[in-house]
Scaffold this motif. Structure first.
Motif, PDB file in Angstrom:
ATOM      1  N   TYR A 212      -2.456  -1.327  -2.795  1.00  0.00           N
ATOM      2  CA  TYR A 212      -1.667  -0.367  -1.623  1.00  0.00           C
ATOM      3  C   TYR A 212      -2.433   0.110  -0.607  1.00  0.00           C
ATOM      4  O   TYR A 212      -3.763   0.067  -1.011  1.00  0.00           O
ATOM      5  CB  TYR A 212      -0.845   0.653  -2.369  1.00  0.00           C
ATOM      6  CG  TYR A 212      -1.638   1.807  -3.035  1.00  0.00           C
ATOM      7  CD1 TYR A 212      -2.726   2.595  -2.610  1.00  0.00           C
ATOM      8  CD2 TYR A 212      -1.372   2.096  -4.432  1.00  0.00           C
ATOM      9  CE1 TYR A 212      -3.366   3.378  -3.316  1.00  0.00           C
ATOM     10  CE2 TYR A 212      -1.902   3.300  -4.946  1.00  0.00           C
ATOM     11  CZ  TYR A 212      -2.914   3.587  -4.680  1.00  0.00           C
ATOM     12  OH  TYR A 212      -3.672   4.603  -5.580  1.00  0.00           O
TER      13      TYR A 212
ATOM     14  N   ASP B 275      -5.304   0.996  -7.410  1.00  0.00           N
ATOM     15  CA  ASP B 275      -3.989   0.335  -6.634  1.00  0.00           C
ATOM     16  C   ASP B 275      -3.704  -0.967  -7.163  1.00  0.00           C
ATOM     17  O   ASP B 275      -4.522  -1.490  -7.615  1.00  0.00           O
ATOM     18  CB  ASP B 275      -4.414   0.195  -5.026  1.00  0.00           C
ATOM     19  CG  ASP B 275      -5.464  -0.610  -4.651  1.00  0.00           C
ATOM     20  OD1 ASP B 275      -6.620  -0.264  -5.419  1.00  0.00           O
ATOM     21  OD2 ASP B 275      -5.352  -1.426  -4.003  1.00  0.00           O
TER      22      ASP B 275
ATOM     23  N   GLU C 196      -1.643  -6.435   0.897  1.00  0.00           N
ATOM     24  CA  GLU C 196      -1.585  -4.902   0.988  1.00  0.00           C
ATOM     25  C   GLU C 196      -0.163  -4.332   1.002  1.00  0.00           C
ATOM     26  O   GLU C 196       0.627  -5.116   1.957  1.00  0.00           O
ATOM     27  CB  GLU C 196      -2.426  -4.541   2.049  1.00  0.00           C
ATOM     28  CG  GLU C 196      -4.044  -4.607   2.084  1.00  0.00           C
ATOM     29  CD  GLU C 196      -4.409  -3.468   1.167  1.00  0.00           C
ATOM     30  OE1 GLU C 196      -3.944  -2.294   0.970  1.00  0.00           O
ATOM     31  OE2 GLU C 196      -5.770  -3.566   1.039  1.00  0.00           O
TER      32      GLU C 196
END
Ligand SMILES: [Zn+2]
Length: 277
Positions: free
Chosen positions: A42, A187, A106
């Motif tokens: 993320y 993440d 991402e």
């Protein structure tokens, strides 16, 4: 529909919103037979565009191949045959520096949230709607924390991208940034359905309920022929012909003397009598 042309994503019928914004933060091309891994992240940023701009900024000394926005918009920052800088110091099995082996995806998401008296906030001070807060324990943490939820569009689009990447590059592994840098990274975290993505892409499992089914056990038919019924009762209608002895099945649920099963049969059948979907 989506396809890859010259190592770039293309929307075939205009049903995906894909923008190419090239970053100069990259190394050379991958070695032969690479990439073979996808790393999910993320952004911890405040928007798709601000994250794209940052990863194109020389000062960032970071990049990725793809960023997926909350509404499913895709920004590609580098061609898939080029090494980008998303993994940092990292290790997975015997390999170090995963940038050399992997495509970085991402996802626009604030990540870990902060609890205040009147609700949950991003680290950049934006209040997050209660319905977009996921309270969950990260696999490397001891206690539950608050995370921003990913959108259904992001889940769908990332799955689609992983699917065509696997077809093009023989992807054999999908990992989270946290998996390859557990000391430094959290993440994509527990709000991201990584296990389901891996099962769908790597093992071809399409069962939408796979995350909910627990205590799944397997069985084998011991009667010569076993009736399979619509309800847990001998009076209820038969779903199909009786299952022959030796048939393997999955037991999804048990009620009293009855088990709810899924039959797994493998064998060759005449193609002309099959309808494919
Ligand atoms: Zn990351």
């Amino acid at each position: 529909m989506m396809k890859i042309e010259n190592h770039k994503l293309k929307s075939v019928e205009g049903d995906f919103d894909i923008l190419y914004q090239e970053t100069s933060n990259h190394s050379n091309k991958f070695a032969t037979a690479l990439p073979d891994t996808i790393v999910i992240h993320y952004t911890a940023g405040s928007s798709l565009q601000s994250s794209a701009d940052w990863l194109c900024n020389h000062d960032a000394q970071a990049s990725a191949h793809i960023i997926v926005g909350k509404k499913g918009k895709i920004i590609q920052l580098a061609a898939f045959d080029t090494i980008t800088w998303h993994a940092g110091i990292s290790q997975w099995n015997e390999r170090k520096n995963l940038n050399k082996f992997s495509i970085g995806i991402e996802i626009d998401n604030a990540g870990l949230l902060e609890k205040r008296a009147d609700g949950y906030y991003t680290h950049f001070g934006e209040k997050v709607k209660e319905s977009n807060v996921v309270i969950a324990k990260h696999k490397f943490d001891q206690e539950e924390k608050a995370w921003e939820a990913f959108t259904q569009e992001q889940i769908k689009v990332v799955e689609k991208i992983c699917f065509i990447l696997k077809e093009q590059y023989n992807i054999i592994e999908i990992v989270g940034h946290d998996d390859i840098a557990p000391e430094r990274k959290r993440d994509p975290g527990p709000a991201w359905p990584l296990r389901k993505l891996k099962e769908t892409i790597l093992y071809g499992r399409k069962d939408d309920n796979s995350d909910q089914i627990t205590n799944l056990s397997k069985g084998i038919v011991t009667a010569d022929y076993l009736n399979i019924r619509s309800k847990p009762s001998a009076q209820s209608s038969k779903v199909t012909d009786p299952i022959p002895k030796g048939t393997k099945l999955k037991i999804l649920e048990t009620k009293g003397d009855w088990s709810y099963v899924k039959v797994e049969i493998e064998g060759w059948v005449s193609k002309k009598w099959l309808k494919t979907f």
